[in-house]
Design a protein around this motif. Sequence first.
Motif, PDB file in Angstrom:
ATOM      1  N   VAL A  55       3.040  -2.213  -6.194  1.00  0.00           N
ATOM      2  CA  VAL A  55       2.139  -1.370  -5.414  1.00  0.00           C
ATOM      3  C   VAL A  55       0.699  -1.744  -5.723  1.00  0.00           C
ATOM      4  O   VAL A  55       0.340  -1.960  -6.883  1.00  0.00           O
ATOM      5  CB  VAL A  55       2.384   0.123  -5.739  1.00  0.00           C
ATOM      6  CG1 VAL A  55       1.213   0.987  -5.298  1.00  0.00           C
ATOM      7  CG2 VAL A  55       3.671   0.602  -5.095  1.00  0.00           C
TER       8      VAL A  55
ATOM      9  N   SER B  67      -2.829   0.057  -4.622  1.00  0.00           N
ATOM     10  CA  SER B  67      -3.301   1.239  -3.895  1.00  0.00           C
ATOM     11  C   SER B  67      -4.639   1.730  -4.415  1.00  0.00           C
ATOM     12  O   SER B  67      -4.883   1.749  -5.623  1.00  0.00           O
ATOM     13  CB  SER B  67      -2.264   2.361  -4.023  1.00  0.00           C
ATOM     14  OG  SER B  67      -2.729   3.552  -3.437  1.00  0.00           O
TER      15      SER B  67
ATOM     16  N   ASP C 214       0.866  -1.161   0.000  1.00  0.00           N
ATOM     17  CA  ASP C 214       0.000   0.000   0.000  1.00  0.00           C
ATOM     18  C   ASP C 214       0.916   1.227   0.000  1.00  0.00           C
ATOM     19  O   ASP C 214       2.115   1.101   0.278  1.00  0.00           O
ATOM     20  CB  ASP C 214      -0.878  -0.025   1.256  1.00  0.00           C
ATOM     21  CG  ASP C 214      -1.682   1.237   1.440  1.00  0.00           C
ATOM     22  OD1 ASP C 214      -2.409   1.613   0.510  1.00  0.00           O
ATOM     23  OD2 ASP C 214      -1.574   1.856   2.514  1.00  0.00           O
ATOM     24  N   VAL C 215       0.385   2.415  -0.297  1.00  0.00           N
ATOM     25  CA  VAL C 215       1.245   3.602  -0.331  1.00  0.00           C
ATOM     26  C   VAL C 215       0.899   4.618   0.759  1.00  0.00           C
ATOM     27  O   VAL C 215       1.699   4.869   1.660  1.00  0.00           O
ATOM     28  CB  VAL C 215       1.206   4.287  -1.719  1.00  0.00           C
ATOM     29  CG1 VAL C 215       2.005   5.594  -1.692  1.00  0.00           C
ATOM     30  CG2 VAL C 215       1.796   3.355  -2.767  1.00  0.00           C
ATOM     31  N   LYS C 216      -0.299   5.199   0.684  1.00  0.00           N
ATOM     32  CA  LYS C 216      -0.626   6.281   1.618  1.00  0.00           C
ATOM     33  C   LYS C 216      -0.691   5.747   3.047  1.00  0.00           C
ATOM     34  O   LYS C 216      -1.377   4.773   3.337  1.00  0.00           O
ATOM     35  CB  LYS C 216      -1.958   6.935   1.243  1.00  0.00           C
ATOM     36  CG  LYS C 216      -2.279   8.167   2.088  1.00  0.00           C
ATOM     37  CD  LYS C 216      -3.555   8.841   1.626  1.00  0.00           C
ATOM     38  CE  LYS C 216      -3.870  10.050   2.504  1.00  0.00           C
ATOM     39  NZ  LYS C 216      -4.235   9.666   3.878  1.00  0.00           N
TER      40      LYS C 216
ATOM     41  N   THR D  93      -3.268   0.967  -9.428  1.00  0.00           N
ATOM     42  CA  THR D  93      -4.174   1.849  -8.695  1.00  0.00           C
ATOM     43  C   THR D  93      -5.608   1.427  -8.977  1.00  0.00           C
ATOM     44  O   THR D  93      -5.901   0.808 -10.007  1.00  0.00           O
ATOM     45  CB  THR D  93      -3.997   3.321  -9.118  1.00  0.00           C
ATOM     46  OG1 THR D  93      -4.446   3.480 -10.468  1.00  0.00           O
ATOM     47  CG2 THR D  93      -2.541   3.760  -8.994  1.00  0.00           C
TER      48      THR D  93
ATOM     49  N   ASP E   4      -6.134  -3.961   3.464  1.00  0.00           N
ATOM     50  CA  ASP E   4      -4.793  -4.507   3.262  1.00  0.00           C
ATOM     51  C   ASP E   4      -4.613  -5.867   3.930  1.00  0.00           C
ATOM     52  O   ASP E   4      -4.491  -6.882   3.250  1.00  0.00           O
ATOM     53  CB  ASP E   4      -3.739  -3.516   3.791  1.00  0.00           C
ATOM     54  CG  ASP E   4      -3.699  -2.234   2.993  1.00  0.00           C
ATOM     55  OD1 ASP E   4      -3.548  -2.314   1.768  1.00  0.00           O
ATOM     56  OD2 ASP E   4      -3.816  -1.152   3.591  1.00  0.00           O
TER      57      ASP E   4
ATOM     58  N   GLY F 100       0.437  -3.156   4.474  1.00  0.00           N
ATOM     59  CA  GLY F 100      -0.404  -1.965   4.426  1.00  0.00           C
ATOM     60  C   GLY F 100      -0.851  -1.547   5.807  1.00  0.00           C
ATOM     61  O   GLY F 100      -0.604  -2.243   6.800  1.00  0.00           O
TER      62      GLY F 100
END
Length: 238
Positions: free
Chosen positions: A129, A131, A9-11, A155, A193, A187
């Motif tokens: 990734v 996300s 995950d990113v954010k 994404t 996640d 995540g």
Amino acid sequence: MRPRLLTWDVKDTLLRVRHTVGEQYSLEAKLHGIRVEAETLNSSFLAAMQTQNKLFPNYGLGQGLSSQQWWMEIVKRTFRLCGVSDERVLSPMAENLYQGFSSARNWEVFNDVKDTLIHCDRLGIRMGVISNFDRRLEKILVNCSLRQHFQFVLTSEDVGIGKPDHRIFIKALSLAQVEPEQATHIGDDVWNDYLAARAVGMESYLICRETEQPARAEGLVPKDHILHSLQQLNSLLK
């Protein structure tokens, strides 16, 4: 534990916003001669986001919107809720804020991220990734000097579905040509996640840097599956 594929995950896992949304919206408003308190904007943003997600899920793809149109409407609705209604001001503010969130200046890489990604590269672990983000994510990762670590970036806008839908995880496994049991996901969200990845047979860990045991994880995530720093992941990747 040595997965063939490690997905991220990113954010709030790799990156976080450098300032609150309200602070950044307030600063943009000041550039146009408008004064709105950051706290007020934060509250209005949450309300605008909730409405937009309900009316137009996943960036309004199913209703023919682009993610830019989707986000610009959230910005405008946020300011309208604060009493700002002049379209001649709303449109340039929305455009500037949309573009600004592609810039590295609005994002902060967690201090345990780069060493961990380099460590994984050295071990020969492929990474990707997954996300619930829009197409700006590629540019954000490039601007934050992270994109080179990932074989792919999926994404929810690109794929047309988002976490916790199992299909976005299956897409990642297919791209990497690995079986679920050969992959691990990291995540910060219990359902999107940790549980979603496990539902397709992947290993997963919950990153939680702030608290010892997040309330949302009680009874759902074993303590040894919670990472308080990515340095813990380094020690697991034997």
